[in-house]
Scaffold this motif. Structure first.
Motif, mmCIF file in Angstrom:
data_model
loop_
_atom_site.group_PDB
_atom_site.id
_atom_site.type_symbol
_atom_site.label_atom_id
_atom_site.label_comp_id
_atom_site.label_asym_id
_atom_site.label_seq_id
_atom_site.Cartn_x
_atom_site.Cartn_y
_atom_site.Cartn_z
ATOM 1 N N GLU A 23 0.839 -1.209 0.000
ATOM 2 C CA GLU A 23 0.000 0.000 0.000
ATOM 3 C C GLU A 23 0.873 1.258 0.000
ATOM 4 O OE1 GLU A 23 -3.356 -0.050 0.231
ATOM 5 O OE2 GLU A 23 -3.806 -2.097 0.904
ATOM 6 N N LEU A 24 0.223 2.427 -0.182
ATOM 7 C CA LEU A 24 0.927 3.706 -0.179
ATOM 8 C C LEU A 24 0.732 4.429 1.151
ATOM 9 C CD1 LEU A 24 -0.091 5.147 -3.682
ATOM 10 C CD2 LEU A 24 1.741 3.531 -3.114
ATOM 11 N N VAL A 25 1.777 5.087 1.619
ATOM 12 C CA VAL A 25 1.697 5.912 2.839
ATOM 13 C C VAL A 25 2.396 7.242 2.567
ATOM 14 C CG1 VAL A 25 2.439 6.138 5.254
ATOM 15 C CG2 VAL A 25 1.692 3.900 4.383
ATOM 16 N N ALA A 26 1.715 8.357 2.875
ATOM 17 C CA ALA A 26 2.363 9.674 2.766
ATOM 18 C C ALA A 26 3.072 9.975 4.076
ATOM 19 C CB ALA A 26 1.334 10.750 2.457
ATOM 20 N N PHE A 27 4.258 10.580 3.970
ATOM 21 C CA PHE A 27 5.074 10.821 5.168
ATOM 22 C C PHE A 27 5.816 12.148 5.037
ATOM 23 C CE2 PHE A 27 9.303 9.856 3.358
ATOM 24 C CZ PHE A 27 8.934 9.222 2.178
ATOM 25 N N PRO A 28 6.118 12.777 6.201
ATOM 26 C CA PRO A 28 6.808 14.069 6.146
ATOM 27 C C PRO A 28 8.299 13.880 5.897
ATOM 28 C CG PRO A 28 6.452 13.416 8.423
ATOM 29 C CD PRO A 28 5.802 12.352 7.577
ATOM 30 N N THR A 29 8.912 14.833 5.186
ATOM 31 C CA THR A 29 10.373 14.937 5.153
ATOM 32 C C THR A 29 10.680 16.413 5.420
ATOM 33 O OG1 THR A 29 10.950 15.623 2.886
ATOM 34 C CG2 THR A 29 10.319 13.305 3.184
ATOM 35 N N GLU A 30 11.940 16.777 5.489
ATOM 36 C CA GLU A 30 12.266 18.182 5.733
ATOM 37 C C GLU A 30 12.027 19.057 4.509
ATOM 38 O OE1 GLU A 30 14.335 15.909 5.014
ATOM 39 O OE2 GLU A 30 15.959 16.692 3.749
ATOM 40 N N THR A 31 11.915 18.440 3.316
ATOM 41 C CA THR A 31 11.709 19.234 2.087
ATOM 42 C C THR A 31 10.216 19.388 1.817
ATOM 43 O OG1 THR A 31 11.921 17.240 0.735
ATOM 44 C CG2 THR A 31 13.915 18.579 1.060
ATOM 45 N N VAL A 32 9.581 18.303 1.396
ATOM 46 C CA VAL A 32 8.133 18.276 1.172
ATOM 47 C C VAL A 32 7.642 16.890 1.608
ATOM 48 C CG1 VAL A 32 8.329 19.857 -0.802
ATOM 49 C CG2 VAL A 32 8.296 17.395 -1.226
ATOM 50 N N TYR A 33 6.310 16.707 1.722
ATOM 51 C CA TYR A 33 5.790 15.384 2.046
ATOM 52 C C TYR A 33 5.992 14.432 0.865
ATOM 53 C CZ TYR A 33 3.537 16.205 6.567
ATOM 54 O OH TYR A 33 3.307 16.444 7.900
ATOM 55 N N GLY A 34 6.293 13.170 1.166
ATOM 56 C CA GLY A 34 6.475 12.158 0.129
ATOM 57 C C GLY A 34 5.305 11.181 0.112
ATOM 58 N N LEU A 35 5.105 10.529 -1.040
ATOM 59 C CA LEU A 35 4.077 9.492 -1.185
ATOM 60 C C LEU A 35 4.820 8.181 -1.388
ATOM 61 C CD1 LEU A 35 1.095 8.749 -1.520
ATOM 62 C CD2 LEU A 35 1.304 9.294 -3.952
ATOM 63 N N GLY A 36 4.931 7.387 -0.306
ATOM 64 C CA GLY A 36 5.861 6.270 -0.300
ATOM 65 C C GLY A 36 5.263 4.924 -0.653
ATOM 66 N N PRO A 162 -4.454 4.976 1.976
ATOM 67 C CA PRO A 162 -5.024 4.660 3.296
ATOM 68 C C PRO A 162 -4.512 5.549 4.428
ATOM 69 C CG PRO A 162 -3.440 2.975 2.635
ATOM 70 C CD PRO A 162 -3.599 3.893 1.467
ATOM 71 N N LEU A 163 -3.266 6.073 4.318
ATOM 72 C CA LEU A 163 -2.684 6.722 5.508
ATOM 73 C C LEU A 163 -1.772 7.892 5.161
ATOM 74 C CD1 LEU A 163 -2.140 6.646 8.631
ATOM 75 C CD2 LEU A 163 -0.225 5.096 8.130
ATOM 76 N N ILE A 164 -1.962 8.977 5.920
ATOM 77 C CA ILE A 164 -1.008 10.094 5.891
ATOM 78 C C ILE A 164 -0.410 10.189 7.293
ATOM 79 C CG2 ILE A 164 -0.725 12.605 5.639
ATOM 80 C CD1 ILE A 164 -3.301 12.519 3.835
ATOM 81 N N LEU A 165 0.900 10.053 7.380
ATOM 82 C CA LEU A 165 1.575 10.271 8.665
ATOM 83 C C LEU A 165 1.784 11.771 8.809
ATOM 84 C CD1 LEU A 165 4.317 7.483 8.687
ATOM 85 C CD2 LEU A 165 2.297 7.609 10.183
ATOM 86 N N LYS A 166 1.233 12.326 9.894
ATOM 87 C CA LYS A 166 1.350 13.776 10.093
ATOM 88 C C LYS A 166 2.543 14.060 10.988
ATOM 89 C CE LYS A 166 -1.186 17.646 12.162
ATOM 90 N NZ LYS A 166 -0.954 18.739 11.231
ATOM 91 N N GLY A 167 3.504 14.799 10.457
ATOM 92 C CA GLY A 167 4.676 15.173 11.242
ATOM 93 C C GLY A 167 4.798 16.674 11.293
ATOM 94 N N LYS A 168 6.021 17.124 11.495
ATOM 95 C CA LYS A 168 6.284 18.571 11.486
ATOM 96 C C LYS A 168 6.014 19.107 10.090
ATOM 97 C CE LYS A 168 10.237 18.477 14.615
ATOM 98 N NZ LYS A 168 11.167 17.424 14.242
ATOM 99 N N ASP A 169 5.607 20.387 10.003
ATOM 100 C CA ASP A 169 5.535 21.021 8.685
ATOM 101 C C ASP A 169 6.956 21.059 8.126
ATOM 102 O OD1 ASP A 169 2.902 21.315 9.217
ATOM 103 O OD2 ASP A 169 2.953 23.482 9.530
ATOM 104 N N CYS A 170 7.057 21.093 6.796
ATOM 105 C CA CYS A 170 8.378 20.963 6.180
ATOM 106 C C CYS A 170 9.178 22.255 6.315
ATOM 107 C CB CYS A 170 8.221 20.578 4.719
ATOM 108 S SG CYS A 170 7.264 19.071 4.523
ATOM 109 N N ASP A 171 10.407 22.104 6.745
ATOM 110 C CA ASP A 171 11.279 23.232 7.050
ATOM 111 C C ASP A 171 11.913 23.845 5.806
ATOM 112 O OD1 ASP A 171 11.486 24.081 9.572
ATOM 113 O OD2 ASP A 171 13.595 23.466 9.791
ATOM 114 N N VAL A 172 12.319 22.985 4.878
ATOM 115 C CA VAL A 172 12.993 23.475 3.658
ATOM 116 C C VAL A 172 11.942 23.979 2.666
ATOM 117 C CG1 VAL A 172 14.426 22.823 1.674
ATOM 118 C CG2 VAL A 172 14.975 21.940 3.961
ATOM 119 N N GLY A 173 10.892 23.207 2.455
ATOM 120 C CA GLY A 173 9.738 23.683 1.699
ATOM 121 C C GLY A 173 9.789 23.495 0.196
ATOM 122 N N ILE A 174 10.963 23.299 -0.395
ATOM 123 C CA ILE A 174 11.033 22.863 -1.805
ATOM 124 C C ILE A 174 11.810 21.544 -1.835
ATOM 125 C CG2 ILE A 174 10.854 25.167 -2.846
ATOM 126 C CD1 ILE A 174 13.916 25.023 -3.326
#
Ligand code: TXA
Ligand code: MG
Length: 329
Positions: A23-36, A162-174
């Motif tokens: 399955e797919l899971v969205a997750f935070p990174t320091e740049t932008v959120y990824g769809l993993g 099915p799932l978005i992992l909510k973490g910190k907002d992205c610091d780098v942003g691009i």
């Protein structure tokens, strides 16, 4: 149904279970959120292209929990080792010759693979918990601004994953800088917050910027597509000649259009409706995508006024150019 869950030991365990089930899971990174997705699982990877509406000839970045893991998926040269030691974890992606375990669905048929070890601890925890390399593009619908918050991911992906992992907002942003190490000369294919000057400074390695040819084959297939675009029209102004912008807005006002101006902090008092990009390239990078998603809901059209010219601004300028379709006043 798409669940949004904060990052906890429990949600990470659940996320890893989903990933291991294809399955797919969205997750935070320091740049932008990824769809993993599991980078070894061709079917799971195909789901990414479907959820995003992404053309299948645009390859994905494979995310790893630590630099060592690169050896599982790619051939790491001595020069790559030096660069990876200096920038992993970090916001630099390196393109390397791929190993057979990575399916061509990930690399869009290329013999190379883009490898990234994110700076975000939340991202690395997620990858480690999955126990696999994670193929992940930005978690937006294709052509839309990349998501820097879990809310922005939800806007685009609700009902599709099915799932978005909510973490910190992205610091780098691009998105990360993409550096190709498979050619004769190390070349930045996509500019980001890590610049050629940083790489030279930290490793002594000289790297150049790729200049897109007007015709023929492009090196990073992602570069040929429309990207990051808000739903409304946007034009750029890249110098301090504000008269141009005043005249443009005046003309639009006659047509009863409500114009928002996205600009550096120093210009916010010059216009009626503004969105501040802050003081520096770092500020602008961090805010741009979030502003685009907000401003498109509040305005008929947008003007983006950005006058900084330092090397660190290359990344954000590249995104502004694409978001506006290259329309410059
Ligand atoms: O910051 C980031 O890099 C984010 C987060 C989620 O990690 N990811 C991201 O992925 O921006 P995506 O798919 O939106 O952009 C990947 C870029 C595209 O421009 C693609 O063409 C390029 O990397 N790319 C991927 N694999 C490549 C390869 N083998 N050779 C050349 N370019 C490649
Ligand atoms: Mg993207």
């Amino acid at each position: 149904m798409t669940e949004v869950r904060p990052i906890t030991a429990d949600s990470l365990r659940y996320a890893a279970k989903l990933i291991n089930n294809g399955e797919l899971v969205a997750f935070p990174t320091e740049t932008v959120y990824g769809l993993g997705a599991n980078a070894f699982d061709e079917k799971a990877v195909m789901r990414i292209f479907k959820a995003k509406g992404r053309p299948s000839d645009n390859p994905l970045i494979v995310h790893i929990a630590d630099a060592e893991q690169a050896n599982d998926i790619a051939v790491v040269s001595d020069m790559a080792k030096v660069i990876m030691k200096a920038f992993m974890p970090g916001s630099l992606t390196v393109v390397l010759p791929k190993k057979n375990c990575i399916p061509f669905a990930v690399t869009a048929g290329l013999n190379t693979v883009a490898v990234r070890n994110p700076l975000s601890e939340e991202a690395r925890l997620f990858i480690r918990e999955c126990g696999l390399p994670i193929a992940a593009p930005s978690a937006n619908t294709s052509t839309r601004p990349s998501p820097t918050t879990a809310e922005a991911v939800f806007e685009d992906m609700q009902g599709k994953i099915p799932l978005i992992l909510k973490g910190k907002d992205c610091d780098v942003g691009i998105e990360s800088t993409v550096l190709d190490l498979t050619g004769d000369f190390p070349t930045i294919l996509r500019p980001g917050i890590v610049t050629a000057a940083h790489i030279r400074e930290k490793t002594g390695v000289d790297v150049g910027y790729y200049v897109q040819p007007q015709t023929g084959v492009v090196k990073s297939p992602g570069m040929k597509y429309r990207h990051y675009a808000p739903k409304c029209l946007m034009v750029l102004c890249l110098d301090e000649n504000l008269e141009k912008v005043f005249a443009y807005i005046e003309d639009k006002k006659k047509k009863e259009l409500n114009i928002g101006v996205i600009c550096e902090e120093k210009f916010v008092n010059e216009f009626e409706k503004t969105y501040s990009l802050g003081l520096s390239a770092e500020d602008a990078s961090k805010r741009l995508f979030d502003i685009l998603r907000k401003a498109e809901k509040e305005c008929d059209e947008l003007v983006c006024l950005y006058t900084l010219k330092d090397e660190k601004s290359n990344g954000v300028l590249n995104r502004m150019m694409k978001a506006s379709g290259g329309k410059v006043l």
